[in-house]
Design a protein around this motif. Structure first.
Motif, PDB file in Angstrom:
ATOM      1  N   ILE A 132       0.839  -1.201   0.000  1.00  0.00           N
ATOM      2  CA  ILE A 132       0.000   0.000   0.000  1.00  0.00           C
ATOM      3  C   ILE A 132       0.874   1.251   0.000  1.00  0.00           C
ATOM      4  O   ILE A 132       0.628   2.223  -0.731  1.00  0.00           O
ATOM      5  CB  ILE A 132      -0.947   0.004   1.231  1.00  0.00           C
ATOM      6  N   TYR A 133       1.936   1.215   0.806  1.00  0.00           N
ATOM      7  CA  TYR A 133       2.864   2.346   0.875  1.00  0.00           C
ATOM      8  C   TYR A 133       3.415   2.664  -0.520  1.00  0.00           C
ATOM      9  O   TYR A 133       3.403   3.828  -0.973  1.00  0.00           O
ATOM     10  CB  TYR A 133       4.003   1.982   1.840  1.00  0.00           C
ATOM     11  N   ALA A 134       3.881   1.621  -1.213  1.00  0.00           N
ATOM     12  CA  ALA A 134       4.488   1.834  -2.532  1.00  0.00           C
ATOM     13  C   ALA A 134       3.428   2.246  -3.563  1.00  0.00           C
ATOM     14  O   ALA A 134       3.660   3.121  -4.406  1.00  0.00           O
ATOM     15  CB  ALA A 134       5.198   0.554  -2.972  1.00  0.00           C
ATOM     16  N   GLY A 178       2.256   5.935  -2.869  1.00  0.00           N
ATOM     17  CA  GLY A 178       3.305   6.941  -3.061  1.00  0.00           C
ATOM     18  C   GLY A 178       3.802   7.030  -4.497  1.00  0.00           C
ATOM     19  O   GLY A 178       4.249   8.087  -4.936  1.00  0.00           O
ATOM     20  N   TRP A 179       3.716   5.894  -5.250  1.00  0.00           N
ATOM     21  CA  TRP A 179       4.326   5.884  -6.583  1.00  0.00           C
ATOM     22  C   TRP A 179       3.318   5.647  -7.721  1.00  0.00           C
ATOM     23  O   TRP A 179       3.630   5.872  -8.867  1.00  0.00           O
ATOM     24  CB  TRP A 179       5.468   4.861  -6.632  1.00  0.00           C
ATOM     25  N   ILE A 180       2.101   5.194  -7.384  1.00  0.00           N
ATOM     26  CA  ILE A 180       1.122   4.959  -8.459  1.00  0.00           C
ATOM     27  C   ILE A 180      -0.024   5.979  -8.385  1.00  0.00           C
ATOM     28  O   ILE A 180      -0.286   6.703  -9.347  1.00  0.00           O
ATOM     29  CB  ILE A 180       0.563   3.514  -8.408  1.00  0.00           C
ATOM     30  N   THR A 181      -0.692   6.085  -7.237  1.00  0.00           N
ATOM     31  CA  THR A 181      -1.819   7.035  -7.170  1.00  0.00           C
ATOM     32  C   THR A 181      -1.352   8.448  -6.819  1.00  0.00           C
ATOM     33  O   THR A 181      -2.055   9.415  -7.089  1.00  0.00           O
ATOM     34  CB  THR A 181      -2.841   6.617  -6.082  1.00  0.00           C
ATOM     35  N   GLY A 229       1.828   6.801 -11.432  1.00  0.00           N
ATOM     36  CA  GLY A 229       2.101   5.863 -12.529  1.00  0.00           C
ATOM     37  C   GLY A 229       3.561   5.464 -12.646  1.00  0.00           C
ATOM     38  O   GLY A 229       3.989   5.006 -13.702  1.00  0.00           O
ATOM     39  N   ASP A 230       4.329   5.608 -11.587  1.00  0.00           N
ATOM     40  CA  ASP A 230       5.755   5.271 -11.637  1.00  0.00           C
ATOM     41  C   ASP A 230       5.942   3.807 -11.205  1.00  0.00           C
ATOM     42  O   ASP A 230       6.321   3.512 -10.065  1.00  0.00           O
ATOM     43  CB  ASP A 230       6.521   6.231 -10.710  1.00  0.00           C
TER      44      ASP A 230
END
Ligand code: BGC
Length: 402
Positions: A162-164, A167-170, A179-180
């Motif tokens: 969830i953290y990733a 922080g990096w998708i939403t 979107g990273d």
């Protein structure tokens, strides 16, 4: 009234995270994120519930509610404000916190990373950077050496997936990347590595203390079960989200080798199709818009049981201002935990999210998950009827049957 009893020694308590309750936490990425307008409501995590100063009163209330365990996080950015510099006064603060829990008969489950990181760490790339596991590890080592004797259970990391993802998708969490996918996988790889290393280090320093981590199990279903594309998408997305702990054979081996228990955080699920994620419209929803289906708890527990480790529900809760709904939810969900135990799952504890209404990350104070209400002006605490109910369940070590 008929009741369903839990095994002797079952842990009953609440789960919290430092930044969500403490207040005055100005040296971490979430504080910077807040200054940049990252909180939708414009709310501030300072003073939150002022728990940093009021922890004694808060633990007294939880003891009165017969909690025999408590999950909290130790704030890395307080303990190590600059790389390699440890603040002894902050270590002493957490020594007081853990001593208070011990004196009140509550097992302390200590999380060593719950979404926040110090600014010095974030500014050099955070969890995407090479060397990030080792940087966090020196904090872990310091805390274990200083405070390990007061800790009942270690929880290395809270919800890496969830953290990733956030922080990096939403982009809802700092650093706000969208979107990273490559970034997300770097974070996950570093966190896996960090967990493995922390497990070994913690076992060396405090061999008697069980070590695990929490996994957020968010269930994904095909929006149109008859559509093969939706079915494949749901299965692929689920295994992506579940990379930790069991989404791939490699990760499964990591858990088998480096976890004494598995922590389950479960809230809800969504429907997946090519165009969007949506909520199952036929189920009741929380204020967050999350579908509420207590039976999913049992499903998740049975799935995690396959890992062959003891399981703790490390978070479960509902965002609602209607406390009667929370009480019903509590009875239903705890009933499902009991069912899972009856069917052979080795569940050892239930830690409700959360004790007090608190700072709900990007949603500020708009989402109320607490068993205890907090007046944000006066900091007055009021135990809600759901809190009383939780106290009765914990005292009886049993859940009433409706
Ligand atoms: C997190 C908590 C959060 C809760 C409700 C979990 O994913 O660990 O910090 O408050 O969900 O959103």
């Amino acid at each position: 009234m008929r009741t369903r009893h839990f095994p002797e020694g079952f842990l009953w308590g609440c789960a919290t995270a430092a930044h969500q309750v403490e207040g005055g936490n100005h040296n971490c990425d979430w504080w910077e994120w807040e200054q940049r307008g990252g909180i939708r409501t414009g709310d501030s995590a300072d003073p939150a519930c002022d728990h940093y100063n009021r922890f004694r009163e808060d633990f007294r209330l939880l003891q009165q509610l017969h909690n025999n365990a408590h999950r909290l996080s130790i704030e890395w950015s307080r303990v190590e404000p600059a790389e390699g510099e440890f603040d002894q006064a902050q270590v002493e603060h957490y020594r007081d916190v853990l001593t208070e829990l011990r004196q009140r008969g509550m097992v302390a489950m200590v999380t060593l990373h719950h979404f926040t990181s110090p600014l010095w760490f974030t500014h050099r790339g955070g969890w995407t950077a090479a060397g990030s596991p080792e940087a966090w590890l020196s904090f872990v080592r310091h805390v274990a050496q200083e405070l390990g004797e007061l800790v009942g259970m270690w929880c290395t990391l809270n919800e890496p997936s969830i953290y990733a993802y956030q922080g990096w998708i939403t982009g809802d969490f700092p650093p706000g990347r969208r979107g990273d996918v490559a970034g997300m996988y770097r974070v996950l790889a570093n966190m896996h590595d960090a967990h493995e290393k922390a497990y070994r280090e913690l076992k060396r320093i405090t061999p008697q203390v069980p070590v695990g981590l929490t996994h957020n199990k968010w269930l994904l279903f095909p929006a149109k079960p008859w559509n093969p594309v939706d079915r494949v998408l749901a299965a692929v997305s689920q295994s992506g989200l579940d990379r930790w702990p069991a989404g791939s054979p490699r990760m499964r081996r990591v858990v088998e080798a480096t976890s004494d228990y598995v922590g389950l955080n479960h809230y809800s699920g969504s429907l997946v199709s090519v165009t969007r994620h949506s909520q199952p419209g036929w189920l009741p929803q929380s204020d967050f818009g999350w579908a509420i289906q207590p039976e999913w708890m049992r499903h998740c527990l049975e799935e995690l049981a396959e890992l062959g480790k003891p399981v703790y529900v490390t978070e479960s809760g509902i965002a609602t201002r209607d406390d009667r709904r929370r009480s019903q939810f509590l009875k239903d969900v705890v009933g499902q935990v009991w069912q899972a135990i009856e069917h052979g799952v080795d569940v050892r504890g239930y830690l409700h999210w959360t004790s007090m209404d608190n700072f709900e990350w990007a949603q500020g104070y708009s989402m109320q998950f607490g068993l205890i209400g907090v007046d944000l002006e006066t900091q007055e605490r009021t135990v809600k009827p759901s809190g009383e109910l939780f106290g009765q369940i914990a005292e009886a070590n049993a859940v009433p049957v409706d």
